[in-house]
Scaffold this active site. Sequence first.
Site, PDB file in Angstrom:
ATOM      1  CG  ASP A 391      -1.764   1.190   1.358  1.00 25.86           C
ATOM      2  OD1 ASP A 391      -2.290   1.634   0.327  1.00 25.86           O
ATOM      3  OD2 ASP A 391      -1.910   1.710   2.479  1.00 25.86           O
ATOM      4  CE  LYS A 392       0.163   7.477  -2.338  1.00 25.91           C
ATOM      5  NZ  LYS A 392       0.385   8.444  -1.238  1.00 25.91           N
ATOM      6  CB  THR A 393      -2.080   6.342   2.037  1.00 24.82           C
ATOM      7  OG1 THR A 393      -2.172   6.976   0.764  1.00 24.82           O
ATOM      8  CG2 THR A 393      -2.394   7.350   3.128  1.00 24.82           C
ATOM      9  CD  GLU A 495     -13.630  13.456   7.177  1.00 25.64           C
ATOM     10  OE1 GLU A 495     -13.627  13.018   8.340  1.00 25.64           O
ATOM     11  OE2 GLU A 495     -14.654  13.621   6.507  1.00 25.64           O
ATOM     12  CE  LYS A 559     -14.508  15.781   3.019  1.00 24.97           C
ATOM     13  NZ  LYS A 559     -13.757  16.269   4.182  1.00 24.97           N
ATOM     14  N   GLY A 674      -4.811   3.867  -4.020  1.00 25.96           N
ATOM     15  CA  GLY A 674      -6.031   4.495  -4.514  1.00 25.96           C
ATOM     16  C   GLY A 674      -5.810   5.891  -5.029  1.00 25.96           C
ATOM     17  CG  ASP A 814      -1.572   2.064   6.824  1.00 28.10           C
ATOM     18  OD1 ASP A 814      -1.936   1.835   5.653  1.00 28.10           O
ATOM     19  OD2 ASP A 814      -1.713   3.167   7.377  1.00 28.10           O
ATOM     20  CG  ASN A 817      -7.374   0.525   2.394  1.00 25.78           C
ATOM     21  OD1 ASN A 817      -6.662   0.315   3.370  1.00 25.78           O
ATOM     22  ND2 ASN A 817      -7.133   1.485   1.542  1.00 25.78           N
TER      23      ASN A 817
END
EC number: 7.6.2.1
Length: 1165
Positions: A391-393, A495, A559, A674, A814, A817
């Site tokens: 994953d990236k984030t 957020e 948004k 994503g 992490d 997802n």
Amino acid sequence: SVVCKRQTRGAAASCGWSSCPQLEKETGNRELSYSSLAENNSIKTSKYNFFTFLPLNLFEQFQRIANAYFLFLLILQLIPQISSLAWFTTVVPLVLVLAVSGVKDAIDDFNRHKSDKHVNNRPVQVLINGMLKEQKWMNVQVGDIIKLENNNFVTADLLLLSSSEPHSLTYIETADIDDNFLDQDFHFCFYLLFTGEVRCEAPNNKLDKFTGTLTLRGEKYALDNEKMLLRGCTIRNTEWCFGLVIYAGPDTKLMQNSGKTTFKRTSIDRLMNVLVLVIFAFLGLMCLILAIGNGIWEHDKGYYFQVYLPWAEGVNSASYSGFLMFWSYVIILNTVVPISLYVSVEIIRLGNSFYIDWDRKMYYPLNDTPAQARTTTLNEELGQIRYIFSDKTGTLTQNIMCFNKCSINGKSYGMLCFSYSLGFVPLCHTEKVDFSYNPLADPKFAFYDRSLVEAVRLNDVPAHRFFRLLSLCHTVMPEEKKEGNLVYQAQSPDEGALVTAARNFGFVFRARTPETITVVEMGETKIYKLLAILDFNNVRKRMSVIVRSPEGDLTLYCKGADTILYELLHPSCNSLKEETTEHLNEFAGEGLRTLVVAYKSLEEDYFQDWIRRHHEASTALEGREEKLSELYEEIEKDLMLLGATAIEDKLQDGVPQTIETLAKANIKIWVLTGDKQETAMNIGYSCNLLNDDMEDVFVIEGSTSDDVLNELRNARKKMKPDSFLDSDEINIQFEKSSKKQIIIPDEQANGVYGLVITGHSLAYALEGNLELELVRTACMCKVVICCRVTPLQKAQVVELVKKYKKAVTLAIGDGANDVSMIKTAHIGVGISGQEGMQAVLSSDFSFAQFRYLQRLLLVHGRWSYIRMCKFLKYFFYKNFAFTLVHFWYGFFSGFSAQTVYDEWFITLYNLVYTSLPVLGMSLFDQDVDDRWSMLFPQLYVPGQQNLYFNKVVFVKCMLQGIYSSLILFFIPYGAMYNTVRSDGKAIADYQSFALMAQTCLLIVVSVQIGLDTSYWTVVNQFFIWGSLSVYFAITFTMYSDGMYLIFTASFPFIGTARNTLSQPNVWLAIFLSIALCVLPVVGFRFLKAQLKPTPSDKVRRNYLIKPEILLSMAWARWGAALHRLGSAWSRGQELATAIVPSKKHRNPSGGGSVEPQALNTSLLH
């Protein structure tokens, strides 16, 4: 559906239940509506009790083939006609193995019992007959009303009724059960004062979903997850709250998620199972040969010597004698199937798991998080990884968001003034904006464009509307313990960053209730009525709120992802959309995460009709989500574009270096994210995944199946034109293997390439007719980046590589997802970061930072793999050498199933004499230390290719064992044949031969373990010399006069040890046996190290001979760091290129330019 209809123990006026005729009509069973639920709140995670432990545990253990096999042998030994060994030779090892496993299972289950008892006996206040009474958790039932206080654990799945907080909000900590970063959350409440009815879905394991309705006083209310308190949460910052028990005990969502996880097996496990079957077949072959030999011998000779050697009772023919001897030899040769193999393997894995837990170099002090091996069965698999799916984030990045840029009404604001990936290297010299004029501003917030502040202070309408949207459209909760000291609790860092930005620019989100949101706009407090929240999910990829301003205006604020919101915009926004798209591409090119924001003014009549239909859909039990989704789609149309936000997610420390190191270890890294394509590619350059040295980076973004196929084929044609020829090996294999599973071998491209594919194109590529083309093309590339992918697509990509490549995969993430990807891969690694514990709880290994992955694989994984391979080679060798001596002896004993060794030696050989030395090697051995393992990642490659233990290596061990058994039998046999002692007395007897053979065997296998040991410790020395000492001590004790007098039948070898081992010729024969067994091994290994050295051989040799190479490498590393820092200064904002290292680094010692790759591999050549 389930209907709660039972009268509660509370007062009828407080809460009661009525039956549901409609449900009874649907099910045809009045009692089904409640009886399907758990009777009470007690839980049971233990497997056994005092009476069931022994039978159940034995039943489980005898399901293992090896244990069942030895039980079968024990039964055979009880048959007098074929019993060739004493019963204890099988019973003692079997009982010991069963006891070790049983004690481990008992301890585990005892701890589960203690945990269950502790949880079930927790106290809780229950409303009974109008009064609060203390009850144990286990006695709580569905329909009870219970009171919880601050810091209490939530007893069961509850419907929140009321709390001490304003508007009955309740703060809970959810980190133990889901992926939310929220330490605190809020829930709406309902006051139940009279008889009501709750209809809800049946118990399930969906933590983020609850569907139900409450009928009260003729009104129907929608119940969803926001009205629930789930078991496993903790009440925080709330003095008290009341809740109604909806699900109890095993029906709670936490317990529904506690099912058995998929058991993962390593490739060595699967190979061991095959080899054990081969050994069984080999055992059967040996027994068959000896049985045939016995039948021939009895027919030709034994038949005529029955006076001297009478046949056993009931034996009346040579063929029947051979049949019995077959089973006798099955008993004697049983040690070729190692009963202690599986127990030893588990001990080794457990020990190597502790090393991971104890590794201080993988401990992250900032949040007190050590590395953790959550499973003990996959250690050696860590040394064979070929593909990493990341994953990236939150995995490559810190998941700490900073609002850096934005686009408002076609104008771009903000500057990127620091390169976080280079350690806060400044890229501009602009001072940050002073927000001191705003008393509610966050002092930690930094922004570098004064023009945006001026626009806001000049009452620019689009700017005000932009920040008003950011202050209203979110699910953040504020805390204000001191006046003006606001702390935001956000479900996601994105957020929190957006709300904080609005706060600093004068639109301060101050408070919220279930019906209102309070915002301080440029110093003026305004209260907006919150009429509806249109939730975010992975399908919608957007969030909306509908509010009524103090002036009475109805507005929808939205948004979300640009690809989604652009399709919902009003046609009048086309020109603004083009300008915003340019800004989005610019932001993404700098590695920033982007969102598009839009709004829509609503008419009163239309909204009232829409909210009525929304209420009907939200109270529906069937198809609620689909009905709500349709309503959301209806109202979120013709939106007016406001602009876009750009947030920077800081790169974790050490990520570029880690990826570079793993790439040198021949590990291919696929990033599944994503984010937008531009953002993902920029992060790829930041992380050293992509670089300018690559021949090409292919971008697959076709909008149809044919487009994707053509793009993939064009990429493959450029990388390997020969792959389209009919003579290509893989194409031939495809034609032949139309029905069976295809394994695609590795293909070498004509250069270094990267591949980037979008989620839309990936959906086509994962279809049946394209997946082969995708995996073939992608696996030729060094790096693959999949952007805009869903959690399901992440798991599908991992499954695709597992299906078509014979390679071990690892997935690391992490968040929730990433769970499906983590569970799908051979090994799952969880990062305990900003998104809670869901990924960690689903993982096999966990730690706090991505950079620890290189140590997990290159040090712990490689060591574990090498140790396990050495253990298996030695274990099989020593058992073959031990057992096959019986086989050769059969040809000299009339195939009579006579054993070579003393029965006690047979019993203790694997349990005492040879167990500890091999365990010592398997727990402490290192071919090179951890520093060299990290410095030379190429040492990892043999594990990927499975070179250290495979079927060929097993055959070599088998041949070495056969050779050693020949030496160990014929040398003692020849030395004893017609031999006398120095005093003239004969020692050519069976007992002296047996003692000499077993002594030779034990010393030979001890020398062999010494040759296999690369890293000597005090423990290794103690185990090897201690085992030999124990052998001689036990031998002289058992063969003594005293033991014979006490246990005459059990110890018949009286005086053999002192008589035989006192003779010089015996020791000479022992030395000769050792030399003949060991010298070929030493010679072979010497020649192999000289002619075909392994990577570790090269490192060890050059480490001793050429230490000056280390100095060159140190200079090269300093040169690389200085070069990258200078590039960052000189190129200003060109971050994407600043972080790509140049091809060569200058050697400060004046030796000219030095290739870093060549330096890093210099010891290997």
